[in-house]
Structure formats: structure tokens, C-alpha cells
Design an enzyme around this catalytic site. Structure first.
Site, PDB file in Angstrom:
ATOM      1  N   LYS A  24       0.836  -1.198   0.000  1.00  0.00           N
ATOM      2  CA  LYS A  24       0.000   0.000   0.000  1.00  0.00           C
ATOM      3  C   LYS A  24       0.877   1.257   0.000  1.00  0.00           C
ATOM      4  CE  LYS A  24      -3.003  -3.285   0.821  1.00  0.00           C
ATOM      5  NZ  LYS A  24      -3.844  -3.977  -0.110  1.00  0.00           N
TER       6      LYS A  24
HETATM    7  C1  LIG Z   1      -4.583  -5.240   0.830  1.00  0.00           C
HETATM    8  C2  LIG Z   1      -6.053  -5.319   0.895  1.00  0.00           C
HETATM    9  C3  LIG Z   1      -6.720  -5.840   2.022  1.00  0.00           C
HETATM   10  C4  LIG Z   1      -5.992  -6.484   3.160  1.00  0.00           C
HETATM   11  O1  LIG Z   1      -5.139  -5.636   3.825  1.00  0.00           O
HETATM   12  P1  LIG Z   1      -4.161  -6.251   4.955  1.00  0.00           P
HETATM   13  O2  LIG Z   1      -3.711  -5.048   5.712  1.00  0.00           O
HETATM   14  O3  LIG Z   1      -3.075  -6.952   4.236  1.00  0.00           O
HETATM   15  O4  LIG Z   1      -4.986  -7.166   5.786  1.00  0.00           O
HETATM   16  C5  LIG Z   1      -8.092  -5.795   2.045  1.00  0.00           C
HETATM   17  N1  LIG Z   1      -8.802  -5.296   1.013  1.00  0.00           N
HETATM   18  C6  LIG Z   1      -8.202  -4.797  -0.083  1.00  0.00           C
HETATM   19  C7  LIG Z   1      -9.039  -4.215  -1.171  1.00  0.00           C
HETATM   20  C8  LIG Z   1      -6.813  -4.816  -0.190  1.00  0.00           C
HETATM   21  O5  LIG Z   1      -6.228  -4.360  -1.299  1.00  0.00           O
END
Ligand SMILES: *Cc1c(COP(=O)(O)O)cnc(C)c1O
Length: 377
Positions: free
Chosen positions: A179
Site C-alpha cells: 500500500k
Molecule cells: C490489501 C487489501 C486488504 C488487506 O489488507 P491487509 O492489511 O493486508 O490485511 C483488504 N482489502 C483490499 C481491497 C486490499 O487491497
């Protein structure tokens, strides 16, 4: 090899971690509280409650919103599997809705068609940083059914000029290394509802009525009580200290990601075989990722998606197939077949290209030149 993405850590993050280690308080404590206030202020929410990940943030957001076994939650299938899994943790059933062919975000018209008497929430995803159309989703939701936002990829993205997270809905962020800003792992629930924020705070720490920090700071003896089933979803102060530094970089990282996307878009929009990411008037993209689609109606594409991916990797450019639809994974397919033609078509022809703030310009140029050559030669 040009990587697909890269976390942007510097010396400031390393120093912040060292300071926390020296302080002796490493679990959820003052740094987590500070990070929560800073993130909430940045996105325009009244409260932020940090968790171990966006997945656990979504789980708690759903529980605190009253989602229970037997309920239905409408969400897109075109998303990372955590979106639907978080619904399954509550015992509720994810009901998959279609996406729009241009934005790849959940389609409010299709949401309206899938509402039943058991629908208790709409779980919207801001696809790779492009805000879903929250006003139209709200109109599609029956009275009293909340829209909850999986904003895992959307820190810094805007909906109608305002930051994602400021809508008044409960929304959840991710701080995974894929992210825009990262703490290794981490997530956060954002809400304007003080009662819901308190409930999430208790749920993330075994359901205890008093947090470790409050007990530590209290005069005299304070005993906690456990009234409901909670979890250990606590962020550490080590992670939060990294987050505080990452936040100071956020605007710069967003601007550089948009610059990379701008260069890609300018080059690819001249190629008729390629569909570039949509950015409707109501949204400002944060480009957590960058994906193109090979237009299925064009016969003159030299390489189909999987050939293109092989050739890109051969040329030293990392890439990924478009998001695999959740409803086609065995875990969900075995629970009942659904047909989502738009979702399946977008997934079959789309491809993620390298996208991160510090992607060097010569590498950007190589990606552009190689993709165009392979698609059109
Ligand atoms: C990355 C992601 C998640 C999960 O995030 P984590 O922090 O890894 O649990 C959930 N939803 C979407 C749309 C994502 O891209």
C-alpha cells in the site's frame, strides 16, 4: 528486474523504531494513540482505531456494526480475498455484486438488484485507490443498511474533493507494504461514531473493559472485565512509530505516484488496444496500483494477456495478472456458483504494471516502451 512495488522507508523510520525500543514500551501504547490521531486528522474522521491489518480492521468494523451469522453483506468479487473473508469471519454471507466496466468499482445498480431482507451492510472497495461512488451506493442501500468502506488501498484518495475516510461511514485502511504507506503490517478503523470506536477498541484487545495504557496511567488499582468475545488485533508501538514517519511522507508519495501514472496514461491512451485506468470527475485516484486492460474487442492485439506477462517478465519487468475474482476461488465457488460476466472479463484481460513513488524515470520509460511494443508490434 523492475519490481512491481516497493515500500518507501528511510533513516527516519529506523530511528523511530530504535527510539521505541529504547523507551521500553513496545506493545500498543502512546505511539499507537498518536498515530491514530494523526491518521484520523489527515483523512477527516473523528476517530481512528489501529489494528494488526486491514483484514482485522474489517472484521471488527463488521462486528461493531452488528453483522452476525445469517446476515448478508453485499461486496464486490473483484477485490483481494480479505474483503469477503472478513464477512465470513462474522458468520455472515458475502453476496457478490458486479463492478462497472470502466472504474472496476462495485456497481451501485447491481447492488440494488442484490438486496434482500437479510442485507445488513454494503461493503464497498475503493479499487486500487480509486474511490467507489459512495453517494450512489448510499442511495442503493435500503434505509438503515450502512455502507462500510474497504479503503485498504485508498489513503490519500479523494471522493468529490474530500479524503476517503471522511464520509461518515466506517472505513478501514491497510498499511501492508503493497500500500501507499506501510508499517510492515497494520490497519485502522475510521469512524465518526465515538461509541463504535470504543467498541472496536475493546474488541481488538480481548474485549477488555480497560486498556493496558489506561490501567498503567490510572491512579490506584484498576481491574478490567471481559463482557464479550474479543480478539488480539493490537498494533505495536514499534509499527506506529514507523507509521508516524510514513505519514509525513504521504503527500510527496501520492504526488510521485500520480506523476508515474500520468506518464503511463499519456503514453497508453494513444494505443487503441489498451484501456487505461478510469478517473471519473468525482474521484482523485491515489494509484496504489496501476493496471491496464487489453481491449477484448480488438482483434489486432499481438500478445494476449498471459503471453504479454511472460514477455514482460522476460524483459525484466515484474507484472501481475488483474485481480483474481473471489467468487471463482474454490473456497467461494464451492459455496454456490455466481455469474459475474463483467468481473470475469476484466480479470481475464487486465494486468498490473510496476507502480511505486520512487520508480526511476528510465524504468518508467522502459515499461511504456516494452508494453506498447509487445501489444502492437
Ligand atoms: C490489501 C487489501 C486488504 C488487506 O489488507 P491487509 O492489511 O493486508 O490485511 C483488504 N482489502 C483490499 C481491497 C486490499 O487491497
Amino acid at each position: 528486474m523492475i519490481p512491481l512495488s516497493k515500500p518507501e522507508f528511510g533513516d527516519a523510520e529506523a530511528r523511530a523504531v530504535a527510539d521505541v525500543l529504547k523507551s521500553g514500551w513496545v506493545v500498543q501504547g502512546p505511539k499507537v494513540e498518536e498515530f491514530e490521531s494523526l491518521v484520523a486528522a489527515r483523512v477527516g474522521a473523528a476517530h481512528g482505531v489501529a489494528t494488526t491489518s486491514c483484514t482485522t480492521a474489517l472484521h471488527l468494523a463488521l462486528v461493531a456494526s452488528g453483522i452476525r451469522p445469517g446476515d448478508e453483506v453485499i461486496c464486490p468479487s473483484y477485490s483481494f480475498i480479505a474483503t469477503a473473508n472478513s464477512v465470513m469471519y462474522t458468520g455472515a454471507t458475502p453476496v457478490f455484486a458486479e463492478i462497472e466496466a470502466d472504474t472496476w468499482n462495485i456497481d451501485p445498480a447491481d447492488v440494488a438488484r442484490r438486496v434482500t431482507s437479510k442485507t445488513r451492510a454494503i461493503l464497498a472497495v475503493h479499487q486500487v485507490g480509486l474511490a467507489a461512488d459512495l453517494d450512489r451506493l448510499k442511495d442503493a442501500a435500503p434505509k438503515g443498511v450502512p455502507v462500510i468502506e474497504d479503503a485498504a488501498c485508498a489513503i490519500g484518495s479523494l471522493y468529490k474533493g474530500r479524503p476517503v475516510g471522511s464520509s461518515g461511514n466506517v472505513s478501514c485502511l491497510s498499511f501492508h507494504p503493497r500500500k501507499t504507506i506501510s508499517l510492515g503490517e497494520g490497519g485502522m478503523v475510521l469512524t465518526d461514531d465515538a461509541g463504535l470506536a470504543d467498541h472496536v477498541r475493546r474488541l481488538r484487545s480481548h474485549g477488555a473493559s480497560v486498556s493496558d495504557l489506561d490501567r498503567h496511567g490510572a491512579q490506584g488499582l484498576v481491574y478490567e472485565e471481559y463482557r464479550e468475545l474479543g480478539y488480539n488485533y493490537r498494533m505495536t508501538d514499534i509499527q506506529a512509530a514507523i507509521g508516524i514517519e510514513q505519514l509525513t511522507r504521504l503527500d510527496d508519495l501520492l504526488a510521485r505516484r500520480r506523476a508515474v501514472a500520468g506518464r503511463y496514461n499519456t503514453a497508453f491512451c494513444k494505443v487503441e488496444q489498451i484501456q487505461t485506468p478510469a478517473e471519473p470527475a468525482y474521484a482523485t485516484h491515489s494509484y496504489q496500483s496501476y493496471a491496464i486492460r487489453l481491449r477484448p474487442d480488438r482483434r489486432d492485439i499481438r500478445a494476449r494477456r498471459d503471453d504479454l506477462m511472460r514477455e514482460l517478465v522476460g524483459a525484466g519487468i515484474a507484472c501481475r495478472r488483474g485481480i483474481p475474482p473471489i467468487h471463482l476461488e474454490p473456497l467461494y465457488r464451492d459455496r454456490g456458483l455466481v455469474s459475474l460476466p463483467v468481473t470475469e472479463a476484466v480479470a481475464a484481460d487486465s494486468i498490473f504494471l510496476p507502480m511505486y513513488a520512487s520508480l526511476p524515470e528510465p524504468d518508467q520509460a522502459l515499461v511504456v516502451e516494452t508494453v506498447i511494443r509487445l501489444v502492437t508490434r
